[in-house]
Design an enzyme around this catalytic site. Structure first.
Site, PDB file in Angstrom:
ATOM      1  N   LYS A 188      43.641   4.419  77.365  1.00  0.00           N
ATOM      2  CA  LYS A 188      44.668   4.324  78.403  1.00  0.00           C
ATOM      3  C   LYS A 188      44.831   2.857  78.843  1.00  0.00           C
ATOM      4  O   LYS A 188      44.247   1.961  78.258  1.00  0.00           O
ATOM      5  CB  LYS A 188      44.304   5.262  79.559  1.00  0.00           C
ATOM      6  CG  LYS A 188      44.035   6.721  79.109  1.00  0.00           C
ATOM      7  CD  LYS A 188      45.304   7.525  78.884  1.00  0.00           C
ATOM      8  CE  LYS A 188      45.142   8.792  78.081  1.00  0.00           C
ATOM      9  NZ  LYS A 188      44.383   9.896  78.628  1.00  0.00           N
TER      10      LYS A 188
HETATM   11  C1  PLP Z   1      44.084  11.403  78.619  1.00  0.00           C
HETATM   12  C2  PLP Z   1      44.886  12.524  79.149  1.00  0.00           C
HETATM   13  C3  PLP Z   1      44.370  13.483  80.032  1.00  0.00           C
HETATM   14  C4  PLP Z   1      42.920  13.619  80.357  1.00  0.00           C
HETATM   15  O1  PLP Z   1      42.275  12.478  80.798  1.00  0.00           O
HETATM   16  P1  PLP Z   1      40.711  12.316  80.526  1.00  0.00           P
HETATM   17  O2  PLP Z   1      40.362  11.152  81.406  1.00  0.00           O
HETATM   18  O3  PLP Z   1      40.524  12.034  79.092  1.00  0.00           O
HETATM   19  O4  PLP Z   1      40.051  13.569  80.965  1.00  0.00           O
HETATM   20  C5  PLP Z   1      45.239  14.402  80.597  1.00  0.00           C
HETATM   21  N1  PLP Z   1      46.542  14.430  80.269  1.00  0.00           N
HETATM   22  C6  PLP Z   1      47.063  13.559  79.382  1.00  0.00           C
HETATM   23  C7  PLP Z   1      48.516  13.631  79.074  1.00  0.00           C
HETATM   24  C8  PLP Z   1      46.253  12.603  78.787  1.00  0.00           C
HETATM   25  O5  PLP Z   1      46.778  11.773  77.866  1.00  0.00           O
END
Ligand code: PLP
Length: 383
Positions: A188
């Site tokens: 991210k």
């Molecule tokens: C990455 C992601 C999540 C979950 O986040 P984590 O920190 O990995 O638990 C939820 N929704 C979307 C669309 C994502 O890309």
């Protein structure tokens, strides 16, 4: 392999983590509050609650919105499974709303139509989870208007979108929602290793999230059922979890957040460079952004001309050392959701998109010669 996404960790980030390691608190210490304050300041929300990951944020936000058996959550099929799974954790039902063919975000027209039908059938949703796909702001104002009419809560899956802006302010300010969930997974925009934050302007919801992240335990005499016998006393008032972030992670997050603007600017430059370099190829590129909005450019997705060519193009790019990916296989077509009654054809726009989608590498440390190599390889395959 050039990955599709990768963290950018500086010497200052390392130093920030080392300082915590040498301090008295590895968890439940002051670095958490500093990180929460930094996220609140970045987003403009009144509260930011740090959690173990974004998925925990979605789960607790759903509990905080009283989602449970007999209740319904709607989200888009074009997302990671976590956006839907959070409802199942609470024992609620999941349904989907198709996406818009050019932005790949929730289609407010599809939502309006589905709501009309649901209103007649008595199956209106309690919570709707729009996803700011790839960092592009979803049509929040239109969704909020429908929320007003049909009385559902909007929970933003903003896991792609720290640093993104709507026309009237940053994603995470919750101008059009009850809460927004961020993720700090290394692919991210900003990372804490694993980590998440829920932002909200609702004091009660924030207090509930803080309690749920640590077992449902409170030390606040105002929340206790009887007067505390002493300073040792705590009450468990509901069933919560251990969804805490550590101070090591929080310190990394605060240090990373200081570079958020630079991260998003570099991503935007590289995205604009892809737009230029790919302009003459028969690929559908991301649609222009709505005026006044900014994407955080988590993902740069192109659509290949024909679904049947995608696997070969994907394979050849991987073969060349380019870590392309597909975001996403529609959630309703996952075996778990097929078993719950969904089938191909249910959400045709998301399905048609997913058959042609290809995520190209995009991250602040992507070098221009690497990007040129991605473009030239693609040109050989589709040019
Ligand atoms: C990455 C992601 C999540 C979950 O986040 P984590 O920190 O990995 O638990 C939820 N929704 C979307 C669309 C994502 O890309």
């Amino acid at each position: 392999m050039i990955p599709y996404g990768r963290q950018d960790v500086s010497d200052e980030d390392v130093q920030a983590v080392v300082e915590v390691l040498r301090s008295s608190h590895l968890t439940q210490g002051p670095a958490i509050e500093r990180f929460e304050a930094a996220v609140a300041e970045t987003t403009g929300a009144r509260h930011a609650v740090a959690l173990a990951n974004g998925t925990a944020g979605l789960h607790l936000a759903c509990l905080g919105l009283d989602l449970g058996p007999g209740k319904r959550l709607w989200t888009v099929p074009n997302t990671f499974v976590a956006s839907a799974n959070c409802a199942l954790y609470c024992g609620a039902e999941v349904d989907f709303v198709d996406v818009e063919p050019r932005t790949w975000d929730l289609d407010p027209q599809a939502l309006a139509t589905k709501l009309e039908v649901a209103a007649r059938a008595g199956t209106l949703p309690d919570v709707v989870v729009p996803v700011h796909f790839g960092g592009r702001p979803a049509p929040s104002a239109a969704i909020a208007e429908l929320a007003e009419t049909y009385d559902f809560a909007v929970l933003e899956d903003a896991t792609h979108a720290i640093g993104a802006r709507e026309a009237d302010g940053p994603i995470g300010a919750c101008a059009h929602s009850v809460a927004a969930v961020f993720s700090f997974h290394p692919v991210k925009i900003v990372t804490t290793g694993e980590g998440g934050v829920v932002t909200t302007n609702d004091d009660e919801l924030a207090a509930r999230l803080r309690r749920l992240r640590t077992h449902g335990i409170t030390r606040d005499p105002g929340e206790m059922e009887r007067a505390p016998e002493g300073a040792w006393a705590y009450d468990q008032v509901e069933l919560g979890y251990n969804y805490r972030l550590t101070d090591l992670q929080a310190a990394l997050g605060t240090s990373q957040l200081a570079r958020l603007e630079a991260f998003v600017e570099r991503r935007a430059e590289l995205a604009a460079r892809y737009d230029r370099l790919l302009a003459d190829l028969p690929l559908e590129r991301p649609a222009p952004l709505a005026p006044g909005t900014r994407s955080s450019w988590h993902l740069y997705v192109v659509l290949v001309p024909e679904p049947k060519e995608r696997a070969a193009i994907f394979g050849a790019l991987r073969e060349a050392g380019i870590g392309v990916n597909v975001h996403y296989t529609p959630v309703h077509l996952q075996p778990l959701y097929r078993d719950r009654g969904f089938s191909p054809g249910d959400f045709p726009v998301a399905e048609a998109y997913a058959e042609r989608a290809l995520t190209l590498p995009l991250f602040p440390g992507l070098r221009e010669d690497e990007q040129d190599f991605v473009v030239e390889t693609l040109r050989r395959l589709v040019g």
